[in-house]
Design a protein around this motif. Structure first.
Motif, PDB file in Angstrom:
ATOM      1  N   ILE A 285       0.809  -1.227   0.000  1.00  0.00           N
ATOM      2  CA  ILE A 285       0.000   0.000   0.000  1.00  0.00           C
ATOM      3  C   ILE A 285       0.838   1.271   0.000  1.00  0.00           C
ATOM      4  O   ILE A 285       0.314   2.350  -0.307  1.00  0.00           O
ATOM      5  CB  ILE A 285      -0.971   0.020   1.206  1.00  0.00           C
ATOM      6  N   GLU A 286       2.115   1.172   0.322  1.00  0.00           N
ATOM      7  CA  GLU A 286       2.943   2.377   0.439  1.00  0.00           C
ATOM      8  C   GLU A 286       2.952   3.243  -0.820  1.00  0.00           C
ATOM      9  O   GLU A 286       2.792   4.477  -0.730  1.00  0.00           O
ATOM     10  CB  GLU A 286       4.372   1.987   0.820  1.00  0.00           C
TER      11      GLU A 286
ATOM     12  N   LEU B 286      -4.494   6.420  -1.335  1.00  0.00           N
ATOM     13  CA  LEU B 286      -4.904   5.925  -0.030  1.00  0.00           C
ATOM     14  C   LEU B 286      -4.455   6.880   1.068  1.00  0.00           C
ATOM     15  O   LEU B 286      -3.450   7.581   0.917  1.00  0.00           O
ATOM     16  CB  LEU B 286      -4.284   4.541   0.243  1.00  0.00           C
ATOM     17  N   VAL B 287      -5.200   6.877   2.149  1.00  0.00           N
ATOM     18  CA  VAL B 287      -4.806   7.634   3.341  1.00  0.00           C
ATOM     19  C   VAL B 287      -3.644   6.895   4.001  1.00  0.00           C
ATOM     20  O   VAL B 287      -3.664   5.663   4.133  1.00  0.00           O
ATOM     21  CB  VAL B 287      -5.987   7.762   4.325  1.00  0.00           C
ATOM     22  N   LYS B 288      -2.636   7.635   4.417  1.00  0.00           N
ATOM     23  CA  LYS B 288      -1.463   7.019   5.013  1.00  0.00           C
ATOM     24  C   LYS B 288      -1.806   6.375   6.349  1.00  0.00           C
ATOM     25  O   LYS B 288      -2.506   6.946   7.180  1.00  0.00           O
ATOM     26  CB  LYS B 288      -0.346   8.053   5.203  1.00  0.00           C
ATOM     27  N   ARG B 289      -1.283   5.162   6.548  1.00  0.00           N
ATOM     28  CA  ARG B 289      -1.460   4.427   7.792  1.00  0.00           C
ATOM     29  C   ARG B 289      -0.097   4.065   8.348  1.00  0.00           C
ATOM     30  O   ARG B 289       0.768   3.575   7.626  1.00  0.00           O
ATOM     31  CB  ARG B 289      -2.284   3.152   7.558  1.00  0.00           C
TER      32      ARG B 289
ATOM     33  N   GLU C 281      -0.197   5.216  -1.014  1.00  0.00           N
ATOM     34  CA  GLU C 281      -0.256   6.278  -0.015  1.00  0.00           C
ATOM     35  C   GLU C 281       0.543   7.500  -0.487  1.00  0.00           C
ATOM     36  O   GLU C 281       0.133   8.638  -0.284  1.00  0.00           O
ATOM     37  CB  GLU C 281       0.294   5.774   1.318  1.00  0.00           C
ATOM     38  N   LYS C 282       1.671   7.235  -1.127  1.00  0.00           N
ATOM     39  CA  LYS C 282       2.524   8.329  -1.579  1.00  0.00           C
ATOM     40  C   LYS C 282       1.859   9.163  -2.672  1.00  0.00           C
ATOM     41  O   LYS C 282       2.041  10.375  -2.730  1.00  0.00           O
ATOM     42  CB  LYS C 282       3.861   7.777  -2.081  1.00  0.00           C
TER      43      LYS C 282
ATOM     44  N   ALA D 177      -8.371   0.594   2.495  1.00  0.00           N
ATOM     45  CA  ALA D 177      -7.074   0.118   1.972  1.00  0.00           C
ATOM     46  C   ALA D 177      -7.217  -0.956   0.903  1.00  0.00           C
ATOM     47  O   ALA D 177      -6.382  -1.858   0.810  1.00  0.00           O
ATOM     48  CB  ALA D 177      -6.196  -0.388   3.113  1.00  0.00           C
TER      49      ALA D 177
ATOM     50  N   THR E 201      -6.422  -2.536  -2.198  1.00  0.00           N
ATOM     51  CA  THR E 201      -5.239  -2.342  -3.038  1.00  0.00           C
ATOM     52  C   THR E 201      -4.924  -3.614  -3.802  1.00  0.00           C
ATOM     53  O   THR E 201      -4.968  -4.716  -3.234  1.00  0.00           O
ATOM     54  CB  THR E 201      -4.012  -1.979  -2.170  1.00  0.00           C
TER      55      THR E 201
END
Length: 446
Positions: free
Chosen positions: A316-317, A325-328, A320-321, A368, A370
């Motif tokens: 997921i990184e 997606l919202v960063k977790r 997120e970048k 999330a 993905t």
């Protein structure tokens, strides 16, 4: 070096890393059809095998020599004879087989001895060791046909082969075996490779052949290749196929793959030597290039555990970048690992989604979601959604909702409807980011 190269090479190399780690220390038996060598593919095959070995894989290489023996027979004015998919080896054919094996062994050893600068073999040190590791027995008479000097594998010197592999050497074998009395027998590459793979309990048996693999429709030569064939389906297919008379018949390599899997080999592969780098593509990419026969489907949808957290974070990184997606935080994912559902293939996680229930409102958030870009458009998103719906129903929820800024249409096509953020459960509404302006979509699952 261009920026375009950097941005393609780095993600690709990172994506290969899980397969490199997984295969380090494993044992792979590779059977190379004589047709591959006759087609001039030996230098590239040697380069790829040297590269695979350099990444910690133990390799046993078995070469075939069907066209080379036929060429020797033709030069001597002698006819090549076959029956039941095997060569009938008379004394002349046995001499030709011995000559062809000697020549091929010389060529293979020479190929692994190259080290020219600016080539894949530069700096490579590949020690190739052969030996009398195979004890053979005669085929004998089948349906009244005497196979004379043709043989079958009786016993494999497993201890000798393993000791050689543990020394860091590559084991090279010709399709020859000897009886306890010293009599030589001409074997088939397929029988030797399969017998060794079973005896060693190898992790993989790979046939580099003149066929592209097993087609989804065996009767249609234009149908796509079945990249993953469960053992049960392979056995069912084999019973419906005519007996194999030549290597291009569908049953020819399939029967050996089935035998290997039944004997304890985890995976057996049929690859086309016509595709450059077929070995690398099959071992180090998700979908591979040929057909893999496996005792069960390697792909599974399951609930995540703490051991999967690193894989989920890596998956997921990138999303997120780029803001999808919202960063977790990793600690958050570790805490909520049990909420995640993953799609795993051969030990690699390439899809995930989480379910956060709000029991008081009889709903839950799917977060999330993905799927790796390389495997998108293959229905994995739908599989994850279905699994999340099943988990939600099991918890007595009547709906699931998502918050998204970029993928609204995907959810709308799958039964979600857009609602106002005020619809959200109070606990979730307090965490809603009004600056992000995520769309809220809901799907009833009652």
């Amino acid at each position: 070096m261009s920026n375009v190269f950097n941005f393609t090479f780095v993600p690709w190399f990172r994506s290969v890393a899980p397969y490199i780690h997984k295969l380090r220390g494993s044992t792979v038996v590779v059977g190379v059809a004589g047709e591959a060598i006759a087609a001039g593919k030996l230098p590239l095959i040697a380069q790829d095998l040297a590269l695979i070995q350099s990444m910690g894989v133990q390799i046993v290489l078995v070469h075939g020599f069907r066209p080379q023996v036929n060429e020797q027979l033709q030069a001597k004015g002698h006819e090549a004879k076959y029956s039941h998919g095997m060569r009938i080896t008379d004394s002349v054919a046995l001499d030709c087989a011995q000559e062809a094996a000697g020549q091929l062994r010389y060529e293979i050893e020479a190929a692994f001895s190259q080290g020219l600068p600016n080539t894949p073999m530069a700096g490579a040190t590949v020690r190739v060791i052969s030996g009398n590791f195979i004890t053979a027995r005669p085929v004998g008479l089948i349906d009244g046909v005497d196979f004379i000097h043709s043989g079958l594998v009786r016993k494999v010197d497993t201890e000798g082969i393993q000791r050689t592999l543990d020394m860091g050497a590559m084991v090279l074998l010709s399709p020859f075996g000897f009886s306890p009395t010293g009599e030589a027998f001409n074997l088939t590459m397929e029988d030797v490779a399969t017998s060794i793979a079973v005896a060693l309990q190898a992790d993989k048996l790979m046939f580099l052949t003149e066929v592209p693999g097993i087609r989804l429709d065996a009767a249609d030569p234009t149908s796509e290749i079945d990249t993953e064939l469960p053992l049960a389906d392979a056995k069912k297919m084999l019973t419906a196929l005519p007996s194999a008379a030549q290597p291009t018949d569908t049953a020819f390599y399939l029967q050996h793959c089935i035998r290997a899997c039944e004997g304890g080999v985890e995976r057996s592969h049929i690859l086309p030597f016509a595709v450059d780098g077929a070995l690398l593509l099959e071992i180090y990419t998700h979908d591979g290039i040929g057909t893999m026969v496996v005792d069960e489907k390697l792909e599974s949808v399951r609930e995540a555990t703490m051991d999967d957290v690193s894989g989920i974070v890596a998956l997921i990184e990138p999303f997120e970048k780029d803001g999808t997606l919202v960063k977790r935080d990793r600690t958050e994912i570790e805490r909520d690992a049990g909420n995640y559902t993953i799609i795993e293939h051969d030990g690699v996680i390439f899809g995930c989604a989480a379910l956060y229930p709000y029991p008081e409102a009889r709903t839950g958030e799917m977060a999330a979601l993905t799927v790796l870009p390389d495997t998108q458009s293959q229905g994995d998103g739908e599989r994850l959604l279905k699994r999340i719906e099943t988990r939600a129903k099991a918890q007595g929820l009547q709906s699931i909702f998502v918050l998204t800024t970029r993928t609204m249409h995907w959810f709308l096509k799958r039964g979600f409807v857009q609602v106002n953020p005020d619809w959200l459960p109070e606990a979730r509404k307090r965490k809603y980011n009004w600056d992000r302006k995520s769309q809220v979509l809901v799907k009833k699952i009652g």
